[in-house]
Design an enzyme around this catalytic site. Sequence first.
Site, PDB file in Angstrom:
ATOM      1  N   HIS A 179      34.521  47.062  39.085  1.00 19.87           N
ATOM      2  CA  HIS A 179      34.852  47.771  37.832  1.00 19.87           C
ATOM      3  C   HIS A 179      36.216  48.447  38.053  1.00 19.87           C
ATOM      4  O   HIS A 179      37.184  47.777  38.400  1.00 19.87           O
ATOM      5  CB  HIS A 179      33.698  48.739  37.533  1.00 19.87           C
ATOM      6  CG  HIS A 179      33.715  49.402  36.183  1.00 19.87           C
ATOM      7  ND1 HIS A 179      34.523  49.022  35.151  1.00 19.87           N
ATOM      8  CD2 HIS A 179      32.987  50.461  35.711  1.00 19.87           C
ATOM      9  CE1 HIS A 179      34.308  49.796  34.101  1.00 19.87           C
ATOM     10  NE2 HIS A 179      33.374  50.687  34.416  1.00 19.87           N
TER      11      HIS A 179
ATOM     12  N   LYS B 116      36.288  36.848  46.305  1.00 22.74           N
ATOM     13  CA  LYS B 116      36.604  37.316  44.938  1.00 22.74           C
ATOM     14  C   LYS B 116      37.992  37.923  44.954  1.00 22.74           C
ATOM     15  O   LYS B 116      38.291  38.779  45.795  1.00 22.74           O
ATOM     16  CB  LYS B 116      35.606  38.375  44.494  1.00 22.74           C
ATOM     17  CG  LYS B 116      34.383  37.755  43.853  1.00 22.74           C
ATOM     18  CD  LYS B 116      34.076  38.357  42.489  1.00 22.74           C
ATOM     19  CE  LYS B 116      33.168  37.428  41.710  1.00 22.74           C
ATOM     20  NZ  LYS B 116      32.158  38.131  40.940  1.00 22.74           N
TER      21      LYS B 116
ATOM     22  N   MET C  29      40.549  40.342  43.443  1.00 22.52           N
ATOM     23  CA  MET C  29      40.410  41.537  42.606  1.00 22.52           C
ATOM     24  C   MET C  29      41.508  41.606  41.540  1.00 22.52           C
ATOM     25  O   MET C  29      42.651  41.246  41.798  1.00 22.52           O
ATOM     26  CB  MET C  29      40.422  42.782  43.486  1.00 22.52           C
ATOM     27  CG  MET C  29      39.204  42.839  44.377  1.00 22.52           C
ATOM     28  SD  MET C  29      37.713  42.782  43.376  1.00 22.52           S
ATOM     29  CE  MET C  29      36.483  42.380  44.589  1.00 22.52           C
TER      30      MET C  29
ATOM     31  N   PHE D   7      41.049  39.983  38.713  1.00 22.31           N
ATOM     32  CA  PHE D   7      40.911  38.740  37.933  1.00 22.31           C
ATOM     33  C   PHE D   7      39.496  38.624  37.385  1.00 22.31           C
ATOM     34  O   PHE D   7      38.541  39.042  38.027  1.00 22.31           O
ATOM     35  CB  PHE D   7      41.223  37.514  38.812  1.00 22.31           C
ATOM     36  CG  PHE D   7      42.682  37.375  39.100  1.00 22.31           C
ATOM     37  CD1 PHE D   7      43.510  36.681  38.230  1.00 22.31           C
ATOM     38  CD2 PHE D   7      43.237  37.967  40.225  1.00 22.31           C
ATOM     39  CE1 PHE D   7      44.871  36.576  38.482  1.00 22.31           C
ATOM     40  CE2 PHE D   7      44.589  37.875  40.481  1.00 22.31           C
ATOM     41  CZ  PHE D   7      45.413  37.177  39.605  1.00 22.31           C
TER      42      PHE D   7
ATOM     43  N   HIS E 289      36.744  38.650  33.841  1.00 28.26           N
ATOM     44  CA  HIS E 289      36.198  39.694  32.973  1.00 28.26           C
ATOM     45  C   HIS E 289      34.912  39.195  32.346  1.00 28.26           C
ATOM     46  O   HIS E 289      34.809  38.010  32.020  1.00 28.26           O
ATOM     47  CB  HIS E 289      37.199  40.080  31.875  1.00 28.26           C
ATOM     48  CG  HIS E 289      36.895  41.398  31.264  1.00 28.26           C
ATOM     49  ND1 HIS E 289      36.044  41.527  30.195  1.00 28.26           N
ATOM     50  CD2 HIS E 289      37.282  42.646  31.612  1.00 28.26           C
ATOM     51  CE1 HIS E 289      35.942  42.814  29.897  1.00 28.26           C
ATOM     52  NE2 HIS E 289      36.671  43.514  30.746  1.00 28.26           N
TER      53      HIS E 289
ATOM     54  N   ASP F 262      43.584  45.541  35.461  1.00 28.20           N
ATOM     55  CA  ASP F 262      43.732  46.179  36.772  1.00 28.20           C
ATOM     56  C   ASP F 262      44.793  45.491  37.627  1.00 28.20           C
ATOM     57  O   ASP F 262      45.346  46.114  38.534  1.00 28.20           O
ATOM     58  CB  ASP F 262      42.387  46.192  37.507  1.00 28.20           C
ATOM     59  CG  ASP F 262      41.403  47.098  36.806  1.00 28.20           C
ATOM     60  OD1 ASP F 262      41.802  48.214  36.445  1.00 28.20           O
ATOM     61  OD2 ASP F 262      40.243  46.687  36.595  1.00 28.20           O
TER      62      ASP F 262
ATOM     63  N   ARG G 180      15.678  52.691  27.882  1.00 23.18           N
ATOM     64  CA  ARG G 180      14.657  52.379  28.880  1.00 23.18           C
ATOM     65  C   ARG G 180      14.284  50.907  28.698  1.00 23.18           C
ATOM     66  O   ARG G 180      13.365  50.575  27.956  1.00 23.18           O
ATOM     67  CB  ARG G 180      13.454  53.300  28.665  1.00 23.18           C
ATOM     68  CG  ARG G 180      12.505  53.505  29.818  1.00 23.18           C
ATOM     69  CD  ARG G 180      11.975  52.236  30.369  1.00 23.18           C
ATOM     70  NE  ARG G 180      10.993  52.435  31.419  1.00 23.18           N
ATOM     71  CZ  ARG G 180      10.558  51.431  32.160  1.00 23.18           C
ATOM     72  NH1 ARG G 180      11.031  50.210  32.003  1.00 23.18           N
ATOM     73  NH2 ARG G 180       9.633  51.649  33.090  1.00 23.18           N
TER      74      ARG G 180
HETATM   75  C1  LIG Z   1      34.826  41.219  36.349  1.00 23.95           C
HETATM   76  C2  LIG Z   1      33.696  40.395  36.943  1.00 23.95           C
HETATM   77  C3  LIG Z   1      32.736  41.338  37.672  1.00 23.95           C
HETATM   78  C4  LIG Z   1      32.966  39.666  35.817  1.00 23.95           C
HETATM   79  O1  LIG Z   1      31.830  39.132  36.368  1.00 23.95           O
HETATM   80  P1  LIG Z   1      30.885  38.085  35.613  1.00 23.95           P
HETATM   81  O2  LIG Z   1      31.027  38.145  34.158  1.00 23.95           O
HETATM   82  O3  LIG Z   1      29.535  38.287  36.167  1.00 23.95           O
HETATM   83  O4  LIG Z   1      31.506  36.713  36.044  1.00 23.95           O
HETATM   84  P2  LIG Z   1      30.987  35.840  37.223  1.00 23.95           P
HETATM   85  O5  LIG Z   1      31.011  36.624  38.488  1.00 23.95           O
HETATM   86  O6  LIG Z   1      29.665  35.227  36.825  1.00 23.95           O
HETATM   87  O7  LIG Z   1      32.100  34.726  37.273  1.00 23.95           O
HETATM   88  C5  LIG Z   1      31.993  33.409  36.789  1.00 23.95           C
HETATM   89  C6  LIG Z   1      32.605  32.472  37.826  1.00 23.95           C
HETATM   90  O8  LIG Z   1      33.976  32.824  38.030  1.00 23.95           O
HETATM   91  C7  LIG Z   1      34.183  33.216  39.389  1.00 23.95           C
HETATM   92  N1  LIG Z   1      35.026  34.413  39.394  1.00 23.95           N
HETATM   93  C8  LIG Z   1      35.010  35.408  38.481  1.00 23.95           C
HETATM   94  N2  LIG Z   1      35.896  36.338  38.814  1.00 23.95           N
HETATM   95  C9  LIG Z   1      36.481  35.924  39.959  1.00 23.95           C
HETATM   96  C10 LIG Z   1      37.474  36.463  40.775  1.00 23.95           C
HETATM   97  N3  LIG Z   1      38.022  37.628  40.478  1.00 23.95           N
HETATM   98  N4  LIG Z   1      37.854  35.780  41.871  1.00 23.95           N
HETATM   99  C11 LIG Z   1      37.281  34.593  42.182  1.00 23.95           C
HETATM  100  N5  LIG Z   1      36.327  34.028  41.430  1.00 23.95           N
HETATM  101  C12 LIG Z   1      35.930  34.693  40.338  1.00 23.95           C
HETATM  102  C13 LIG Z   1      32.803  33.562  39.927  1.00 23.95           C
HETATM  103  O9  LIG Z   1      32.732  33.414  41.336  1.00 23.95           O
HETATM  104  C14 LIG Z   1      31.942  32.581  39.200  1.00 23.95           C
HETATM  105  O10 LIG Z   1      32.072  31.327  39.812  1.00 23.95           O
HETATM  106  P3  LIG Z   1      30.796  30.381  40.004  1.00 23.95           P
HETATM  107  O11 LIG Z   1      30.341  30.077  38.598  1.00 23.95           O
HETATM  108  O12 LIG Z   1      31.342  29.209  40.757  1.00 23.95           O
HETATM  109  O13 LIG Z   1      29.803  31.176  40.764  1.00 23.95           O
HETATM  110  C15 LIG Z   1      34.253  39.344  37.926  1.00 23.95           C
HETATM  111  O14 LIG Z   1      35.185  38.517  37.252  1.00 23.95           O
HETATM  112  C16 LIG Z   1      34.888  39.985  39.136  1.00 23.95           C
HETATM  113  O15 LIG Z   1      34.182  40.296  40.105  1.00 23.95           O
HETATM  114  N6  LIG Z   1      36.248  40.194  39.136  1.00 23.95           N
HETATM  115  C17 LIG Z   1      36.913  40.869  40.221  1.00 23.95           C
HETATM  116  C18 LIG Z   1      36.827  42.378  40.068  1.00 23.95           C
HETATM  117  C19 LIG Z   1      37.643  42.915  38.944  1.00 23.95           C
HETATM  118  O16 LIG Z   1      38.811  42.589  38.790  1.00 23.95           O
HETATM  119  N7  LIG Z   1      37.026  43.784  38.159  1.00 23.95           N
HETATM  120  C20 LIG Z   1      37.687  44.467  37.047  1.00 23.95           C
HETATM  121  C21 LIG Z   1      37.124  44.039  35.743  1.00 23.95           C
HETATM  122  S1  LIG Z   1      38.047  44.716  34.389  1.00 23.95           S
END
Ligand SMILES: CC(C)(COP(=O)(O)OP(=O)(O)OC[C@H]1O[C@@H](n2cnc3c(N)ncnc32)[C@H](O)[C@@H]1OP(=O)(O)O)[C@@H](O)C(=O)NCCC(=O)NCCS
Length: 407
Positions: A245, A286, A288, A290, A292, A350, A394
């Site tokens: 986040h 992962k 960071m 990237f 959403h 970010d 809840r």
């Molecule tokens: C933001 C975030 C948590 C969203 O999570 P989500 O909606 O659950 O998306 P998912 O994790 O299911 O991602 C879908 C796919 O993209 C990949 N992916 C998503 N974000 C990625 C990243 N930053 N780097 C590498 N791969 C990524 C996932 O590994 C997943 O691949 P898979 O289907 O082969 O397993 C996720 O993109 C992330 O962890 N980003 C990095 C942290 C970040 O920048 N957070 C700030 C958000 S504003």
Amino acid sequence: MSAAPTSPKAPAISKEQAEAIYSRGLEGIIAGETAVCSIEQGGLWYRGYEIHDLAQNATFEEVAFVLLEGHKPSPAELARFKAEIVAERPLHPMVTSFIESAGGYLASGRAVPMDVLRTAVSILAHTDPDAQSVDNAANLRKAKRLLAKIPTIIGHMQNVIDGRAIIGRELGGDPTLGHAANLMYLMNGEKPNKDYARVIDVSLILYAEHDYNASTFTSRVIAGTLSDMHGAVAGAIAALKGPLHGGANEAAMEMLKEIMHDVGERAIGTKAVDDWMQKAFDTKRKLMGFGHRVYKNGDHRAPILHKMGRAIAEKDTKNPGGHAAVKWFELGEQVQKIMLDKKTIHPNVDFPCGMTYFTMGIPVPQYTPIFVASRITGWCAHIIEQHANNRIIRPLSKYTGEAPRKW
Ligand SMILES: CC(C)(COP(=O)(O)OP(=O)(O)OC[C@H]1O[C@@H](n2cnc3c(N)ncnc32)[C@H](O)[C@@H]1OP(=O)(O)O)[C@@H](O)C(=O)NCCC(=O)NCCS
């Protein structure tokens, strides 16, 4: 097992219906109502005002007013609001002495600014005359105090980390400075030039609100029990800290520093960066800054901040980390292109935030606390909305454990 008592009222949805709409991480689930903000793939609006319009034409104080008080301020309302915030900037000695006592831990890295900020917000409650009330007027007063005092906490923390006397101890900074410029001044004693002040101001606008994101949802869950605003905000700060986040702005910059260290400045634009990224993909790392949950085709806020950050980096006044500031953007742009080409994943806000704050010489561990200095407006707007029309939050869970058995 004894029979369950008969419910006086049938549940709103049956167990079968609940199982049919179950979604891991609540993806795609509407978990409540709000009039504060709407976000879609196609745009982001704060109370109906579109984010590009706000970033171009509003100040952070105006946006804070819109979020907290619900409408665009008149000039008189804005002047009153700004005066209220300036008056609330100083901290109670209980908070300042806590920050001073944490100084050694902060300076050595054993305590991190996000945790100290979370504790400081909890201490603020003890000295707030409205602490226990959840009524609308009290909540609005508390929201303004939190908005005013969080930059002072951040500034004082940075002062104790740097071992300098606390800046603005009596007044919470310089009353002639706006919110963003005062935040910078409190941290290092320098009044930022107009360009820097505006970039910080816009970054605060972009970070102010984002509907049911993890930290805001946390704050609403806490407020939904009719617990108080400071508690809900402390919980939200804990949620925002995580690198998935708000902590991503710090993590994104740390990642760029790691790439720069591993490949060297002269390798920017060459295959060495592609190789570094391929290794990250191969190890399922992962990256960071990237991706959403909602914006799968790009985050509207990211290009706004990227453009502004790059513009100040091109002037290169600070030479951060021993490299020309623009080099960080060149590296970041190459990383973005590889992510898009290979993974179809766009940067979120970010990512440019990390490079922009680094260009401005802001210490990395303060990036997420600065995010708090902005998002406090969105959190408080949601807490006020939750308290004003409350129903406890809840949900159910999908049980995956053992079948019933004898002890
Ligand atoms: C933001 C975030 C948590 C969203 O999570 P989500 O909606 O659950 O998306 P998912 O994790 O299911 O991602 C879908 C796919 O993209 C990949 N992916 C998503 N974000 C990625 C990243 N930053 N780097 C590498 N791969 C990524 C996932 O590994 C997943 O691949 P898979 O289907 O082969 O397993 C996720 O993109 C992330 O962890 N980003 C990095 C942290 C970040 O920048 N957070 C700030 C958000 S504003």
